[in-house]
Design a protein around this motif. Sequence first.
Motif: not given
Length: 407
Positions: A39-47, A53-60, A259-263, A358-362
């Motif tokens: 459970x922890x590893x799955x959430x860690x990989x997803x986040x 993605x958040x850093x590279x696309x929006x904020x740096x 949004x990332x922080x709240x999630x 907006x998109x899926x992930x592995x």
Amino acid sequence: MPGLLMALLLALRNLRRQFRRSLTALLSIGFGVTALLVATGFNEAMFEEFREATIRSQYGHLQITRPGFQERGRSDPWSYLLPAEIALDPTLLPPGSTVSPRLLLNGLVSFAEQTLPFMSEGIDPARDMLDDRALRIEQGRRLAPGDHQQVVLGEGLARQLEVAPGGSVVLLVNTPEGQLGAAEAEVVGVFSSFSQEFDDAALLLPLSLARELAQVEGAHAWLVFLQDTAATDAALGPVRAALPSAAFDVQPWYALAEFYARASVLFEQQLDLVKGIVVFIILLGIGNTMMMSVLERTGEIGTVMALGNTRASVLRGFLLEGALLGLLGAALGLLAALGAGQLLALAAIEMPPPPTFARSYHAALLITPVMVLEVLLIAVLTTTLASFYPAWRASRMEIVEAIRHVR
């Protein structure tokens, strides 16, 4: 040290003597540890995927703007323009870091009979949005160095305009002086990011075209991209110290990604519930195992104390057995979780996008050393705690009554 080694060997021998009961306890602990790690590893990989993605696309990793831009810049962007170049000493940043400007634009985009509002960022294609973590190209290609009259559209915006790569769109924006800037651009790609809301209204264009449309030379933000997100705080201090605070505001990504922080907080609360369930399972299973062991070994306990062993040594012996059960069970659970991670990697299971994504992930498991240490401590401390009452009860037995029990 020899005494501790002897105690460990004795505890292992006692666990081996009660093989079936010990095996049941180990499987119970291993199952709990595996569930917690998965459970922890799955959430860690997803986040991690979500975070990068958040850093590279929006904020740096770091974002340099004018003071006040984060609060008021979206409504009055032209009041917060930065110069076209920032004199930032590259030795202040870790090796492999890049600094790239962005210019915000809002306006109208037209294709055929359709006209829609858009929000846009002018980027440097040689330094920004370079990989799939930043943007996943669904059709066509991403912007390339040397592009000028080319744009890429968010998947939602392209669908609403009914345009595909190869089509030409007309862009209209208001300049800082209130005039109208217009240009025709070729759509070379359609992208998806992690934000569905962003994809429904966004397009990206080369910085040169953005400046031409807006008739400005500056940028609204300079983004610092690092090789390792863990180095964000180490880079933040030197950059802030190098730029005067009256003219520049430097913020790390985690201060901007609300949004990332709240999630993250929400999922941490869910994981705390899983941890509570695992602790309960271990307490219940080990407490029962150790109590049965005490009852079955009553005569042995009496004999050991009659031979001169203290009550404290009996207590330590049973607590050590509980701790060893926790340690061995945690090792078993860790091996099972690592195996599950390998199976997930081989299966390449594509997960549906979470809400607002907006998109899926592995599917993947990201098991870190900190995570392993945490579950190890949970297992050992919980089994030791569960062993305390049976161990205390064993140590308080009257020698004569305990020996009589064997008859």
